[in-house]
Design a protein around this motif. Sequence first.
Motif, PDB file in Angstrom:
ATOM      1  N   SER A   1       0.850  -1.195   0.000  1.00  0.00           N
ATOM      2  CA  SER A   1       0.000   0.000   0.000  1.00  0.00           C
ATOM      3  C   SER A   1       0.883   1.240   0.000  1.00  0.00           C
ATOM      4  CB  SER A   1      -0.879   0.035   1.248  1.00  0.00           C
ATOM      5  OG  SER A   1      -1.893  -0.923   1.170  1.00  0.00           O
ATOM      6  N   ASP A   2       0.378   2.300  -0.603  1.00  0.00           N
ATOM      7  CA  ASP A   2       1.149   3.536  -0.684  1.00  0.00           C
ATOM      8  C   ASP A   2       1.499   4.109   0.683  1.00  0.00           C
ATOM      9  OD1 ASP A   2       1.746   3.884  -3.323  1.00  0.00           O
ATOM     10  OD2 ASP A   2       0.237   5.430  -3.703  1.00  0.00           O
ATOM     11  N   ASN A   3       0.678   3.838   1.705  1.00  0.00           N
ATOM     12  CA  ASN A   3       0.908   4.453   3.009  1.00  0.00           C
ATOM     13  C   ASN A   3       1.865   3.663   3.899  1.00  0.00           C
ATOM     14  OD1 ASN A   3      -0.707   2.293   3.637  1.00  0.00           O
ATOM     15  ND2 ASN A   3      -2.430   3.494   4.414  1.00  0.00           N
ATOM     16  N   VAL A   4       2.373   2.525   3.423  1.00  0.00           N
ATOM     17  CA  VAL A   4       3.331   1.746   4.215  1.00  0.00           C
ATOM     18  C   VAL A   4       4.650   2.506   4.287  1.00  0.00           C
ATOM     19  CG1 VAL A   4       4.713  -0.371   4.309  1.00  0.00           C
ATOM     20  CG2 VAL A   4       2.274  -0.480   3.712  1.00  0.00           C
ATOM     21  N   VAL A   5       5.155   2.684   5.501  1.00  0.00           N
ATOM     22  CA  VAL A   5       6.425   3.384   5.710  1.00  0.00           C
ATOM     23  C   VAL A   5       7.545   2.347   5.729  1.00  0.00           C
ATOM     24  CG1 VAL A   5       7.744   4.854   7.281  1.00  0.00           C
ATOM     25  CG2 VAL A   5       5.282   5.219   6.991  1.00  0.00           C
ATOM     26  N   LEU A   6       8.625   2.667   5.047  1.00  0.00           N
ATOM     27  CA  LEU A   6       9.716   1.713   4.891  1.00  0.00           C
ATOM     28  C   LEU A   6      10.597   1.689   6.143  1.00  0.00           C
ATOM     29  CD1 LEU A   6      11.105  -0.367   3.288  1.00  0.00           C
ATOM     30  CD2 LEU A   6      12.190   1.370   1.900  1.00  0.00           C
ATOM     31  N   ARG A   7      10.087   1.013   7.170  1.00  0.00           N
ATOM     32  CA  ARG A   7      10.845   0.778   8.395  1.00  0.00           C
ATOM     33  C   ARG A   7      11.088  -0.719   8.519  1.00  0.00           C
ATOM     34  NH1 ARG A   7       6.687   4.130  10.705  1.00  0.00           N
ATOM     35  NH2 ARG A   7       7.425   6.271  11.024  1.00  0.00           N
ATOM     36  N   PRO A   8      12.239  -1.128   9.046  1.00  0.00           N
ATOM     37  CA  PRO A   8      12.499  -2.569   9.191  1.00  0.00           C
ATOM     38  C   PRO A   8      11.538  -3.225  10.180  1.00  0.00           C
ATOM     39  CG  PRO A   8      14.228  -1.275  10.251  1.00  0.00           C
ATOM     40  CD  PRO A   8      13.367  -0.308   9.492  1.00  0.00           C
ATOM     41  N   LEU A   9      11.231  -4.489   9.900  1.00  0.00           N
ATOM     42  CA  LEU A   9      10.309  -5.258  10.735  1.00  0.00           C
ATOM     43  C   LEU A   9      11.056  -5.771  11.970  1.00  0.00           C
ATOM     44  CD1 LEU A   9       8.561  -7.196   7.834  1.00  0.00           C
ATOM     45  CD2 LEU A   9       7.510  -5.428   9.265  1.00  0.00           C
ATOM     46  N   LEU A  10      11.296  -4.865  12.901  1.00  0.00           N
ATOM     47  CA  LEU A  10      12.130  -5.202  14.062  1.00  0.00           C
ATOM     48  C   LEU A  10      11.462  -6.195  14.999  1.00  0.00           C
ATOM     49  CD1 LEU A  10      13.593  -1.672  14.906  1.00  0.00           C
ATOM     50  CD2 LEU A  10      14.680  -3.554  13.667  1.00  0.00           C
ATOM     51  N   GLU A  11      10.147  -6.404  14.841  1.00  0.00           N
ATOM     52  CA  GLU A  11       9.467  -7.393  15.685  1.00  0.00           C
ATOM     53  C   GLU A  11       9.789  -8.825  15.267  1.00  0.00           C
ATOM     54  OE1 GLU A  11       6.315  -5.871  12.685  1.00  0.00           O
ATOM     55  OE2 GLU A  11       8.183  -5.193  13.623  1.00  0.00           O
ATOM     56  N   SER A  12      10.463  -9.015  14.125  1.00  0.00           N
ATOM     57  CA  SER A  12      10.833 -10.350  13.669  1.00  0.00           C
ATOM     58  C   SER A  12      11.967 -10.911  14.530  1.00  0.00           C
ATOM     59  CB  SER A  12      11.303 -10.313  12.213  1.00  0.00           C
ATOM     60  OG  SER A  12      12.035 -11.474  11.885  1.00  0.00           O
ATOM     61  N   PRO A  13      11.760 -12.078  15.160  1.00  0.00           N
ATOM     62  CA  PRO A  13      12.855 -12.690  15.917  1.00  0.00           C
ATOM     63  C   PRO A  13      14.074 -12.992  15.046  1.00  0.00           C
ATOM     64  CG  PRO A  13      10.753 -13.690  16.513  1.00  0.00           C
ATOM     65  CD  PRO A  13      10.494 -12.824  15.318  1.00  0.00           C
ATOM     66  N   VAL A  14      13.842 -13.317  13.772  1.00  0.00           N
ATOM     67  CA  VAL A  14      14.953 -13.606  12.866  1.00  0.00           C
ATOM     68  C   VAL A  14      15.804 -12.353  12.678  1.00  0.00           C
ATOM     69  CG1 VAL A  14      15.582 -14.265  10.510  1.00  0.00           C
ATOM     70  CG2 VAL A  14      13.723 -15.455  11.683  1.00  0.00           C
ATOM     71  N   ILE A  15      15.165 -11.221  12.418  1.00  0.00           N
ATOM     72  CA  ILE A  15      15.900  -9.968  12.225  1.00  0.00           C
ATOM     73  C   ILE A  15      16.575  -9.542  13.520  1.00  0.00           C
ATOM     74  CG2 ILE A  15      15.639  -7.515  11.654  1.00  0.00           C
ATOM     75  CD1 ILE A  15      13.384  -8.339   9.722  1.00  0.00           C
ATOM     76  N   GLN A  16      15.926  -9.784  14.659  1.00  0.00           N
ATOM     77  CA  GLN A  16      16.547  -9.472  15.953  1.00  0.00           C
ATOM     78  C   GLN A  16      17.837 -10.272  16.147  1.00  0.00           C
ATOM     79  OE1 GLN A  16      13.631 -10.045  19.056  1.00  0.00           O
ATOM     80  NE2 GLN A  16      12.122  -8.747  18.027  1.00  0.00           N
ATOM     81  N   ARG A  17      17.822 -11.551  15.710  1.00  0.00           N
ATOM     82  CA  ARG A  17      19.014 -12.390  15.888  1.00  0.00           C
ATOM     83  C   ARG A  17      20.130 -12.014  14.924  1.00  0.00           C
ATOM     84  NH1 ARG A  17      15.028 -16.557  16.317  1.00  0.00           N
ATOM     85  NH2 ARG A  17      15.482 -17.284  14.199  1.00  0.00           N
ATOM     86  N   THR A  18      19.763 -11.694  13.685  1.00  0.00           N
ATOM     87  CA  THR A  18      20.791 -11.460  12.665  1.00  0.00           C
ATOM     88  C   THR A  18      21.243 -10.009  12.616  1.00  0.00           C
ATOM     89  OG1 THR A  18      19.079 -11.116  10.967  1.00  0.00           O
ATOM     90  CG2 THR A  18      19.944 -13.356  11.237  1.00  0.00           C
ATOM     91  N   GLY A  19      20.415  -9.080  13.096  1.00  0.00           N
ATOM     92  CA  GLY A  19      20.762  -7.671  13.057  1.00  0.00           C
ATOM     93  C   GLY A  19      20.460  -7.045  11.701  1.00  0.00           C
ATOM     94  N   LEU A  20      20.555  -5.721  11.641  1.00  0.00           N
ATOM     95  CA  LEU A  20      20.260  -4.980  10.423  1.00  0.00           C
ATOM     96  C   LEU A  20      21.524  -4.820   9.590  1.00  0.00           C
ATOM     97  CD1 LEU A  20      18.028  -2.104  11.883  1.00  0.00           C
ATOM     98  CD2 LEU A  20      17.265  -4.260  10.882  1.00  0.00           C
ATOM     99  N   THR A  21      21.442  -5.217   8.328  1.00  0.00           N
ATOM    100  CA  THR A  21      22.576  -5.031   7.417  1.00  0.00           C
ATOM    101  C   THR A  21      22.266  -4.025   6.318  1.00  0.00           C
ATOM    102  OG1 THR A  21      21.870  -6.901   6.033  1.00  0.00           O
ATOM    103  CG2 THR A  21      23.441  -7.365   7.822  1.00  0.00           C
ATOM    104  N   LYS A  22      20.986  -3.642   6.164  1.00  0.00           N
ATOM    105  CA  LYS A  22      20.584  -2.618   5.201  1.00  0.00           C
ATOM    106  C   LYS A  22      19.647  -1.639   5.904  1.00  0.00           C
ATOM    107  CE  LYS A  22      22.225  -3.211   0.959  1.00  0.00           C
ATOM    108  NZ  LYS A  22      21.457  -3.238  -0.276  1.00  0.00           N
ATOM    109  N   VAL A  23      20.052  -0.393   5.964  1.00  0.00           N
ATOM    110  CA  VAL A  23      19.227   0.625   6.602  1.00  0.00           C
ATOM    111  C   VAL A  23      19.199   1.871   5.726  1.00  0.00           C
ATOM    112  CG1 VAL A  23      19.622  -0.163   8.966  1.00  0.00           C
ATOM    113  CG2 VAL A  23      21.202   1.477   7.939  1.00  0.00           C
ATOM    114  N   ILE A  24      18.133   2.625   5.834  1.00  0.00           N
ATOM    115  CA  ILE A  24      17.996   3.887   5.116  1.00  0.00           C
ATOM    116  C   ILE A  24      18.433   5.017   6.025  1.00  0.00           C
ATOM    117  CG2 ILE A  24      16.320   5.523   4.157  1.00  0.00           C
ATOM    118  CD1 ILE A  24      14.782   3.194   3.060  1.00  0.00           C
TER     119      ILE A  24
END
Length: 362
Positions: free
Chosen positions: A295-318
């Motif tokens: 949807s056009d109104n979705v803001v491009l923020r990382p899905l930090l609630e994902s346990p997978v992303i929490q474990r691996t950390g952020l490698t691409k950020v704006i």
Amino acid sequence: MPARTVPQVRRWNCPPVTRENVDWAQLATIDLARARTPEGRAEQVEIARDAMHKQGFFYVVNHGFDLAENQRMIDIASVAFEEVDDEEKARYQARIKETGTYLGYKLPQYWVIANGVRDRITHYNFPRNVHDRNHPEALRPYLPEIQEMVEFTHCTILHEVQKLLSLGLELPENTLSDMHPFDDTNHSFWRFMLYDPRSEEEERKTEGVWMKGHADHMSFTALWSQPVTALQIKDHDGQWRYVKHVENAVIINCGDFTEYLTGGYYKSAVHRVIKPPADQEGYRRLNLIYFGYTSDNVVLRPLLESPVIQRTGLTKVIEGEHPTMEKWRKTRTAVYGVSELKKAADGSEYEIVNGVKVTHHH
């Protein structure tokens, strides 16, 4: 109920597959039929997650759209190029830079490929709801069928893939599909795309590259497999490899929006189109593609609630402000292939759009 009567359409003769010995990418296959049982679903979640994390590309089979329907849509696609004259194409030409959308025709010679050589690519683009705008007269009898395929690709194929990928992030399965509703907030679009062969001189000047290596800016792209071998991906080891034709399969690729949404866990796939192998030279390459947006109104923020992303950390950020999908899609579309590029140390070219470095690979 009696079968629906559909208008006749001239057959598009698809070329034979290549017999050349080329370096094929080893892509995973998602079987949607197997995903209907709990055991099979768990298996397909794992395959989809690992493929999107490693390569950003995979095939989807057993999706429910049969081979005859696929061939008919290819036949319909040819109408946009074979039965619409140049004057009418010009009337329906897309105002890409002005509107930030591709809707209508993108005519050849729009993008610079290399050394003064411009593209030989024509495409015609439909909005998600094909009835939202007028279309060339020759295409109008087929609009109901095109609309059905758009909705099928969005709601049956991509939504199911998005559910598998949400589970792969250990999130509720509707997380990604809820971001991609089939409604007026969504500006996904359908494309018929034709590559015409080029002269030997143009091939020499571009080193055989028909479209530079790039990652799609969308969230997901669904490309219906076709037999002319020209699509390559930049594989996880940095090598360019061909994507093999799998009859009636859909090739799903991850776009930049999803890569940033997952903090880099799902990789946007760098791909390009090059001159086909020797036994397919001279053939025209006709594609069916669906480009998916949230949807056009979705803001491009990382899905930090994902346990997978929490474990691996952020490698691409704006860096800086997080754009909405509307800003992201319009800006990326307007500047692609026509803005001035900077040279990187590795010889690639890049531009900065929405705070993101967008690389063009050779």
